[in-house]
Write a protein that holds these residues in place. Sequence first.
Motif, PDB file in Angstrom:
ATOM      1  N   PRO A 225      13.856 -16.237 -14.411  1.00 18.21           N
ATOM      2  CA  PRO A 225      14.356 -16.184 -13.035  1.00 18.21           C
ATOM      3  C   PRO A 225      13.775 -17.324 -12.200  1.00 18.21           C
ATOM      4  O   PRO A 225      12.771 -17.940 -12.570  1.00 18.21           O
ATOM      5  CB  PRO A 225      13.872 -14.818 -12.535  1.00 18.21           C
ATOM      6  N   ARG A 226      14.406 -17.582 -11.065  1.00 16.71           N
ATOM      7  CA  ARG A 226      13.913 -18.626 -10.162  1.00 16.71           C
ATOM      8  C   ARG A 226      13.298 -17.973  -8.933  1.00 16.71           C
ATOM      9  O   ARG A 226      13.851 -17.037  -8.354  1.00 16.71           O
ATOM     10  CB  ARG A 226      15.056 -19.557  -9.749  1.00 16.71           C
ATOM     11  N   ASN A 227      12.126 -18.453  -8.578  1.00 18.77           N
ATOM     12  CA  ASN A 227      11.431 -17.979  -7.379  1.00 18.77           C
ATOM     13  C   ASN A 227      11.977 -18.770  -6.195  1.00 18.77           C
ATOM     14  O   ASN A 227      11.638 -19.942  -6.001  1.00 18.77           O
ATOM     15  CB  ASN A 227       9.929 -18.192  -7.539  1.00 18.77           C
ATOM     16  N   VAL A 228      12.827 -18.130  -5.400  1.00 19.66           N
ATOM     17  CA  VAL A 228      13.474 -18.853  -4.303  1.00 19.66           C
ATOM     18  C   VAL A 228      12.590 -18.949  -3.074  1.00 19.66           C
ATOM     19  O   VAL A 228      12.605 -19.944  -2.351  1.00 19.66           O
ATOM     20  CB  VAL A 228      14.834 -18.211  -3.955  1.00 19.66           C
TER      21      VAL A 228
ATOM     22  N   ASN B 112       8.719 -16.860  -1.446  1.00 25.50           N
ATOM     23  CA  ASN B 112       7.794 -15.726  -1.303  1.00 25.50           C
ATOM     24  C   ASN B 112       7.916 -14.711  -2.440  1.00 25.50           C
ATOM     25  O   ASN B 112       8.026 -13.503  -2.216  1.00 25.50           O
ATOM     26  CB  ASN B 112       8.025 -15.015   0.041  1.00 25.50           C
ATOM     27  N   ASN B 113       7.945 -15.226  -3.648  1.00 28.22           N
ATOM     28  CA  ASN B 113       8.029 -14.389  -4.843  1.00 28.22           C
ATOM     29  C   ASN B 113       9.294 -13.547  -4.910  1.00 28.22           C
ATOM     30  O   ASN B 113       9.322 -12.483  -5.531  1.00 28.22           O
ATOM     31  CB  ASN B 113       6.799 -13.480  -4.946  1.00 28.22           C
ATOM     32  N   THR B 114      10.343 -14.008  -4.256  1.00 33.44           N
ATOM     33  CA  THR B 114      11.649 -13.393  -4.391  1.00 33.44           C
ATOM     34  C   THR B 114      12.359 -14.041  -5.569  1.00 33.44           C
ATOM     35  O   THR B 114      12.613 -15.249  -5.567  1.00 33.44           O
ATOM     36  CB  THR B 114      12.493 -13.572  -3.117  1.00 33.44           C
ATOM     37  N   LEU B 115      12.670 -13.250  -6.573  1.00 37.47           N
ATOM     38  CA  LEU B 115      13.233 -13.781  -7.806  1.00 37.47           C
ATOM     39  C   LEU B 115      14.742 -13.591  -7.832  1.00 37.47           C
ATOM     40  O   LEU B 115      15.262 -12.577  -7.363  1.00 37.47           O
ATOM     41  CB  LEU B 115      12.600 -13.081  -9.009  1.00 37.47           C
ATOM     42  N   ARG B 116      15.431 -14.588  -8.404  1.00 32.82           N
ATOM     43  CA  ARG B 116      16.875 -14.532  -8.512  1.00 32.82           C
ATOM     44  C   ARG B 116      17.294 -14.874  -9.949  1.00 32.82           C
ATOM     45  O   ARG B 116      16.647 -15.674 -10.619  1.00 32.82           O
ATOM     46  CB  ARG B 116      17.525 -15.535  -7.551  1.00 32.82           C
ATOM     47  N   PRO B 117      18.400 -14.255 -10.433  1.00 33.96           N
ATOM     48  CA  PRO B 117      18.934 -14.651 -11.736  1.00 33.96           C
ATOM     49  C   PRO B 117      19.275 -16.136 -11.752  1.00 33.96           C
ATOM     50  O   PRO B 117      19.541 -16.742 -10.699  1.00 33.96           O
ATOM     51  CB  PRO B 117      20.186 -13.789 -11.887  1.00 33.96           C
ATOM     52  N   THR B 118      19.286 -16.716 -12.912  1.00 37.48           N
ATOM     53  CA  THR B 118      19.573 -18.146 -13.044  1.00 37.48           C
ATOM     54  C   THR B 118      20.740 -18.355 -14.005  1.00 37.48           C
ATOM     55  O   THR B 118      20.891 -17.629 -14.988  1.00 37.48           O
ATOM     56  CB  THR B 118      18.345 -18.909 -13.564  1.00 37.48           C
TER      57      THR B 118
ATOM     58  N   ALA C 140      13.216 -12.566 -26.441  1.00 39.17           N
ATOM     59  CA  ALA C 140      13.882 -11.879 -25.341  1.00 39.17           C
ATOM     60  C   ALA C 140      12.958 -10.795 -24.814  1.00 39.17           C
ATOM     61  O   ALA C 140      12.324 -10.080 -25.584  1.00 39.17           O
ATOM     62  CB  ALA C 140      15.203 -11.265 -25.789  1.00 39.17           C
ATOM     63  N   SER C 141      12.886 -10.686 -23.498  1.00 38.58           N
ATOM     64  CA  SER C 141      12.042  -9.668 -22.888  1.00 38.58           C
ATOM     65  C   SER C 141      12.724  -9.113 -21.649  1.00 38.58           C
ATOM     66  O   SER C 141      12.813  -9.794 -20.625  1.00 38.58           O
ATOM     67  CB  SER C 141      10.670 -10.266 -22.517  1.00 38.58           C
TER      68      SER C 141
ATOM     69  N   ARG D  39      18.826 -10.723 -15.388  1.00 43.62           N
ATOM     70  CA  ARG D  39      17.766  -9.780 -15.006  1.00 43.62           C
ATOM     71  C   ARG D  39      16.645 -10.536 -14.291  1.00 43.62           C
ATOM     72  O   ARG D  39      16.160 -11.560 -14.782  1.00 43.62           O
ATOM     73  CB  ARG D  39      17.212  -9.073 -16.235  1.00 43.62           C
ATOM     74  N   SER D  40      16.209  -9.996 -13.156  1.00 48.98           N
ATOM     75  CA  SER D  40      15.199 -10.716 -12.373  1.00 48.98           C
ATOM     76  C   SER D  40      14.244  -9.777 -11.644  1.00 48.98           C
ATOM     77  O   SER D  40      13.731 -10.111 -10.574  1.00 48.98           O
ATOM     78  CB  SER D  40      15.881 -11.644 -11.357  1.00 48.98           C
ATOM     79  N   LYS D  41      13.979  -8.626 -12.228  1.00 50.06           N
ATOM     80  CA  LYS D  41      13.015  -7.718 -11.603  1.00 50.06           C
ATOM     81  C   LYS D  41      11.590  -8.229 -11.714  1.00 50.06           C
ATOM     82  O   LYS D  41      10.708  -7.835 -10.949  1.00 50.06           O
ATOM     83  CB  LYS D  41      13.130  -6.329 -12.227  1.00 50.06           C
ATOM     84  N   GLY D  42      11.345  -9.080 -12.696  1.00 48.96           N
ATOM     85  CA  GLY D  42      10.017  -9.632 -12.876  1.00 48.96           C
ATOM     86  C   GLY D  42      10.096 -11.060 -13.370  1.00 48.96           C
ATOM     87  O   GLY D  42      11.112 -11.502 -13.919  1.00 48.96           O
TER      88      GLY D  42
END
Length: 716
Positions: A546-549, A551-557, A583-584, A647-650
């Motif tokens: 994921p990409r940290n856009v 403040n640690n907000t993650l988005r799918p890439t 894969a994780s 998936r971008s929960k973590g």
Amino acid sequence: MEDVAKGNRSPALWLKVITMLLLVLCVCCAEIPHRENKHRQVRLQVTDNHVIIRNGIVEVTIENPSGYLTGIRYKKVNNILEGRHRSDNRGYWDIISDHCPMDRLVTKNFKVITRTDEIVELSFTKKWNSTTDYHKTVPLNIDKRFIVRRGVPGLYMYGIFEREEDFPDASMDHIRIAFKLREDRFRFMALSDSRQRIMPSTDDRSSSRARTLAFKEAVVLTNPSDPQLKGEVDDKYQYSTENKDNKLHGWISDDDAVGFWIITPSSEFRAGGPHKQGLTSHPGATSLCMLVTAHYAGKDFDTTYKKGEHWKKVFGPAFIYLNSASSSNDHRKTLWMDAKRQLNEEIESWPYNFTRSQDFPHAEQRGEVSGQLLVRDRYTDKGLVPAQSAFVVLAAPGDAGSWQRDGKGYQFWTQADTNGHFDIKNVRPGEYNLYAWVHGFIGDYKLDLNITIQPGNKISLGTLIYDPPRNGPTLWEIGIPDRTASEFFIPEPDPMLVNSLCLDEADKYRQYGLWDRYSDIYSHSDLVYTIGTSNYSQDWFFAHVPRNVRNNTLRPTTWQIKYNLQEITKTGTYTLQLALASASFAEVQVRFNDPDAVRPHFTTRRIGYDNAVARHGIHGIFRLYSIEVTGNRFEKGENTIFLTQSRSKGAFNAVMYDYIRLEGPVTGKDQGNTFGDKDVEVYKISRAYIVRSNNAPPIAWGLPRVRLLSTMRKRG
């Protein structure tokens, strides 16, 4: 020297000779560890609380009847193990299980198996009792063995574990032997020729001397006792290694010029195949002999044992080797080289002939399997080629590739030579399947034949043919089919988060925080790879994260692969071969020329538990998807494939790609159906049409069929 032989006895010449002899003597003293007295007999002393074995070189103390290893005396070191720890925290077996979070396998009975002047073998046992042990210990019968031999500076350890049919369900995710050495002496760790260093102490990792990073295992040392370590990252997973390489590691006491080494001459009792990764040594002067581990695999690794299933397995023997050298500036190299020499001796002696358990077969009670593996890659002009350096595995019967998920059985593997010949020796009696994978080719080979090994068997399989998955000619490809992401772009770490042990190019992927570097490099838009222009070693990031856009907000890439097609067969079937190295908790969605399509052309669904990105691995569990797509989805000229990791929960929701290839439609005669040599038996892959999803219907969202390797069919 010739002048001396001729009678020339000039003082100058004699001085030269004496000087040369002294130099030779100094070199020998500096490079050869002290050799101990090998004539002392092995002696055993038994008390109510302890059992002590002495052979004049080492003195081994084991708590009676718990089976905890509490002391190892060697040279001037009264106890190699950390005497400040409790008796159950020095040298011990343990199992991490859902039935019991950490069971240190305390035993209740002690027995002398062998007691002679040459060898002592001891057994510490416990029978599991459902009345007294339920939910307290792992449902397992335990037999821990210790062996000390005459003239040998060390001890051998192995275990015989058994589950009876009426034992309740349990998982055993990790099985290991742990050693906690004296931290005041053992500070230098050695894992390989290139991975050696002074290590931080347990106290150096405390909150007063270090800052915890994204997870508790990783810290940056802010005020270590050794100033040269200040600012470095330490994480035990940075010291992991693959089964095939995990044969020797240990520690050195510089004050005493003494080495402590775990030598594992065979991996037959380890699980997950030659590339399964596991821990070795780590701070706190801790050494681990990992026998089974779910690390780098997670729940995909089968370590679950069901009621009604009888299971018995011998783990080991492993050899705990001690050596010493004369104090010099080069004693570390001397001890390491001597440990490598000893490793070779142990490998040559395998399987050991001095064990006294009937469950550990000696050489004459084992078998051998040999053959030759060739590869026929259709739609290439190479014809039959040797499976050079292929990893060939004998493991429990199962599907193609199942050996990498097998956590229970014995496994035997070797690498084929340049002509594809292989010879797997010293195989325990039992029933196996033969598997293989070949560098440079996708997929898994499996021989559709159960191989039964009996004592003394020598089985020759002759010449075998592997047809790797292919549906058409290659239009373009990215990467190398090697089951890792090591060929892709691995960024430089944050200069404030470096471990100096991982500076070598081959270990660069072990650096901490590389997942965050994706957001630094691709801060505003995601990766775009252009076939014919881009270079995968520079332009394809090693992990799809994921990409940290902000403040640690993650988005799918979403990554793009741009390519040009000048000819399109609209009614033809194209194939995208998508090989994953890891894969994780991830999902890869594939779209062709339409990034906004609500439903992807294909999705893996949620896959993987290996956590390889966080644990500094370059691969985990291998997966292959053969995705069929009709030609009407392509355009003449520019085309784009969109790969979305949704998936971008973590931060560690990620995949690593191994290899990607787009194949054109079938044209002309199927080259895979021709073979000229009638004297060669041909084994051909048949592919099962399945979609791996969580109880979803076979065709979900109108997705195409996904071809995955299944079994081998004999043709001829």
